[in-house]
Design a protein around this motif. Structure first.
Motif, PDB file in Angstrom:
ATOM      1  N   ASP A   8       6.608   6.545   3.574  1.00  0.00           N
ATOM      2  CA  ASP A   8       5.463   6.776   4.448  1.00  0.00           C
ATOM      3  C   ASP A   8       5.643   6.057   5.770  1.00  0.00           C
ATOM      4  OD1 ASP A   8       2.847   6.835   1.955  1.00  0.00           O
ATOM      5  OD2 ASP A   8       3.991   8.440   2.889  1.00  0.00           O
ATOM      6  N   ALA A   9       6.154   4.845   5.661  1.00  0.00           N
ATOM      7  CA  ALA A   9       6.266   4.010   6.849  1.00  0.00           C
ATOM      8  C   ALA A   9       7.219   4.610   7.864  1.00  0.00           C
ATOM      9  CB  ALA A   9       6.731   2.618   6.459  1.00  0.00           C
ATOM     10  N   VAL A  10       8.197   5.340   7.403  1.00  0.00           N
ATOM     11  CA  VAL A  10       9.180   5.847   8.349  1.00  0.00           C
ATOM     12  C   VAL A  10       8.868   7.267   8.822  1.00  0.00           C
ATOM     13  CG1 VAL A  10      10.991   4.385   7.440  1.00  0.00           C
ATOM     14  CG2 VAL A  10      10.727   6.710   6.568  1.00  0.00           C
ATOM     15  N   MET A  59       0.814  -1.190   0.000  1.00  0.00           N
ATOM     16  CA  MET A  59       0.000   0.000   0.000  1.00  0.00           C
ATOM     17  C   MET A  59       0.855   1.250   0.000  1.00  0.00           C
ATOM     18  SD  MET A  59      -2.614   1.150   2.986  1.00  0.00           S
ATOM     19  CE  MET A  59      -1.503   2.230   3.849  1.00  0.00           C
ATOM     20  N   SER A  60       1.407   1.583   1.132  1.00  0.00           N
ATOM     21  CA  SER A  60       2.149   2.843   1.170  1.00  0.00           C
ATOM     22  C   SER A  60       3.627   2.635   0.851  1.00  0.00           C
ATOM     23  CB  SER A  60       2.000   3.501   2.540  1.00  0.00           C
ATOM     24  OG  SER A  60       2.638   2.703   3.507  1.00  0.00           O
ATOM     25  N   ALA A  61       4.241   3.687   0.432  1.00  0.00           N
ATOM     26  CA  ALA A  61       5.662   3.606   0.095  1.00  0.00           C
ATOM     27  C   ALA A  61       6.494   3.535   1.363  1.00  0.00           C
ATOM     28  CB  ALA A  61       6.062   4.842  -0.721  1.00  0.00           C
ATOM     29  N   ALA A  62       7.718   3.108   1.209  1.00  0.00           N
ATOM     30  CA  ALA A  62       8.602   2.951   2.364  1.00  0.00           C
ATOM     31  C   ALA A  62       8.768   4.274   3.114  1.00  0.00           C
ATOM     32  CB  ALA A  62       9.955   2.428   1.926  1.00  0.00           C
TER      33      ALA A  62
END
Lengths: 322, 282
Positions: B6-8, B1-4
């Motif tokens: 976003d996760a960080v 779903m979200s890009a890396a």
């Protein structure tokens, strides 16, 4: 689903002289999940947390928190995480509110934001009334809560908790668990260390068990409990002369039964709730009186016994003499 | 779903105030130290009750038997006690820092995105304020026993400036001891058995020219003597004339105090920083 790790340890090693406190520890914690680091005193839990939070430098291996390397970008790691250490490290002589303001100022947060957030956190942790009292006069549970509140002032996306409930009474413990669940619901990623299997079981999605600095087991709470022999069915018979009869009866339901004649206690590992109700019925039919009947959940000792062949306390003793 | 990426990213980033980061860190930490004093005023006994006790003890108990011809002992004594008080800045820093390290407060501060040196700068400023309260109390006490500044505002202030300068140097000693010792009790023990006698081995309380020659040499080279002498000179307090054969520092007490302060800082500061870093890194 985004399951990229927010916390990541790769082959972490920490040596103090000849003593290896953490030995090749690797794990990943997906965003928004709770990770439990389980082990007895001296297993290397705190040292691992200290490396993840930039307080200790790994002898080898690497770790990333919120995408930042703990050794190369410590500032960025500190800016994106909160830490609640083992001993509540709030200032005793400041009030709860002053503690929050101090840390807010140190984070360099906007002043009006700090004021707003302070009220918010005091409210959330049921400390509004105590907010203007000095922390010295707080109870153990309140200290833990203010400590946690302080760690949350800057909205960290990752929170490290080192034995958050050690020393708390059962009620405060359950209250703190609720607060932690709420944080996770709001999207915080949690890494907590604990000596208690039930705590890891209650909170964690994934657990790593460490002993002597090494990972000895890894998995979900359920997987871990299966590994350590699941729960046992325990019956305490009222009368000595019925112990053998009860044991025979129990064997008919669950198979293997350990008999302690002196204590009139029968233990059947691997029993489940279905077996429990069957046993209850049969005991009743046979008119065998019992003092106690129930499931005994595996304790940390049981897990250790199953995984390592020695008890948790023995581990820490060896640690001391090492 | 979200890009890396976003996760960080932070979920809900808290707004950061712009600029003046370091200053705000130090101000926040100094405010913490001052709040400690406000909540526990007994912390100030080391710079109030204790020096006042010394004034009373020396001025009235021993003072009668300490006769220095041509010298009014009480006003002469006071700068010596001020010098002793400021030397105890080391004590204050060492206790405060050691307590913070022991209780895990330094670790908590280090887990925040702040400059590690802010912790020390704040401790230093806090200790100087603490000691300055003591010097102010001493000044007021002095007025009751006949102590005055006779040489005007500039020289008066120069005296206080020298006190602060020497206090700054002693702070490094405090950081070194506070970082190196394993407990507050150890800090107490070490400080009482070193700084305390060192302040007495000087001209702060007694004339040095009648001491045995080996002791006299030590006492006259003692920075506490330079400082006491500099204060007496600048404030115009009558003392015994400096002997022609007295060592250099007593002939140039201001310069000697300056050199001592810089020398102590130059030698001790790197050791202190190393000890602090070693103690707080693992």
């Amino acid at each position: 689903m985004s399951r990229e790790p927010v916390i990541e340890a790769v082959g972490l090693v920490k040596r103090f002289g000849d003593f290896t406190a953490v030995d090749d520890v690797s794990f990943e914690v997906p965003r928004g999940s709770v990770f439990g680091l389980l082990g007895p005193n001296g297993a290397g839990k705190t040292t691992t947390v200290r490396m993840m939070t930039t307080l200790a430098i790994p002898t080898s291996g690497s770790a990333r928190v919120a995408g930042h390397d703990v050794v190369k970008e410590p500032e960025a790691v500190r800016a994106s995480m909160g830490l609640t250490a083992q001993s509540a490290t709030v200032d005793d002589l400041l009030t709860g509110r002053e503690n929050l303001r101090l840390i807010g100022d140190l984070y360099g947060l906007d002043r009006s934001f700090v004021r707003k957030r302070t009220d918010e956190l005091l409210e959330q942790f049921s400390l509004t009334e105590a907010g203007d009292k000095v922390v010295k006069d707080y109870s153990g549970g309140m200290r833990r809560r203010i400590d946690l509140a302080v760690s949350l002032i800057a909205h960290p996306s990752v929170l490290f908790l080192d034995e958050p409930t050690t020393g708390l009474d059962p009620r405060s413990r359950v209250e703190l668990w609720d607060v932690l669940r709420e944080l996770v619901r709001d999207g915080t990623t949690l890494l907590l260390t604990t000596q208690y299997l039930d705590e890891a079981d209650q909170l964690a999605d994934d657990i790593v068990v460490i002993d002597h600095g090494r990972i000895i087991a890894q998995g979900t709470p359920l997987e871990l409990k299966n590994q350590s022999g699941a729960a046992s069915l325990v019956v305490t018979v009222s009368r000595h002369d019925q112990v053998r009869q009860a044991a025979e009866l129990l064997r008919g339901v669950v198979g293997d039964v350990h008999v302690d004649e002196d204590a009139r206690k029968l233990t059947a590992p691997g029993g489940d709730v279905g077996a429990l109700s069957q046993v209850a019925t049969r005991l009743d039919d046979a008119s065998i009186d019992v003092d106690d009947l129930g499931m005994q959940r595996p304790s940390l000792d049981d897990v250790f016994l199953a995984l390592t062949g020695h008890k948790a306390e023995e581990t820490s003793n060896q640690e001391v003499s090492a | 779903m979200s890009a890396a990426t976003d996760a960080v990213a932070l979920d809900r980033p808290a707004p950061r105030a712009s600029g003046a980061g370091r200053v705000r860190q130090v101000v926040a930490l100094v405010r913490r130290n001052l709040t400690h004093i406000k909540r526990q005023p007994e912390m100030l006994t080391d710079v109030t009750i204790q020096p006042i006790m010394f004034v009373l003890l020396f001025a009235f108990v021993f003072g009668g038997s300490i006769k220095i011809p041509g010298v009014d002992y009480k006003p002469w004594l006071l700068p010596g006690i001020m010098a002793q008080t400021i030397a105890f800045s080391a004590f204050i820093v060492a206790i405060g820092l050691n307590t913070d390290i022991g209780k895990g407060m330094v670790d908590r501060l280090r887990s925040l995105p702040i400059q590690r040196s802010s912790i020390l700068i704040a401790r230093a400023i806090g200790a100087l304020i603490h000691s300055s309260i003591g010097v102010a109390v001493m000044s007021v006490t002095g007025l009751f026993i006949g102590w005055r500044i006779h040489e005007g505002v500039v020289k008066g202030l120069l005296g206080y400036g020298l006190l602060l300068l020497f206090g700054f140097a002693m702070i490094w000693v405090g950081i070194l001891v506070g970082s190196a010792m394993r407990s507050v009790e150890a800090v107490n023990g070490l400080m009482f058995t070193t700084i305390f006698p060192v302040t007495f081995l000087s001209n702060a309380f007694a004339r040095t020219d009648v001491m045995p020659s080996w002791l006299r040499t030590i006492a006259e080279w003692n920075p506490i003597s330079s400082l006491s002498q500099a204060l007496r000179d600048n404030w115009g307090i009558a003392g015994i004339p400096v002997r022609a054969d007295a060592p250099w520092p007593l002939h140039h007490p201001e310069l000697a105090t300056l050199i001592w302060s810089l020398a102590i800082t130059a030698v001790v500061a790197p050791l202190a920083l190393r000890a602090f870093n070693a103690r707080t890194t693992d």
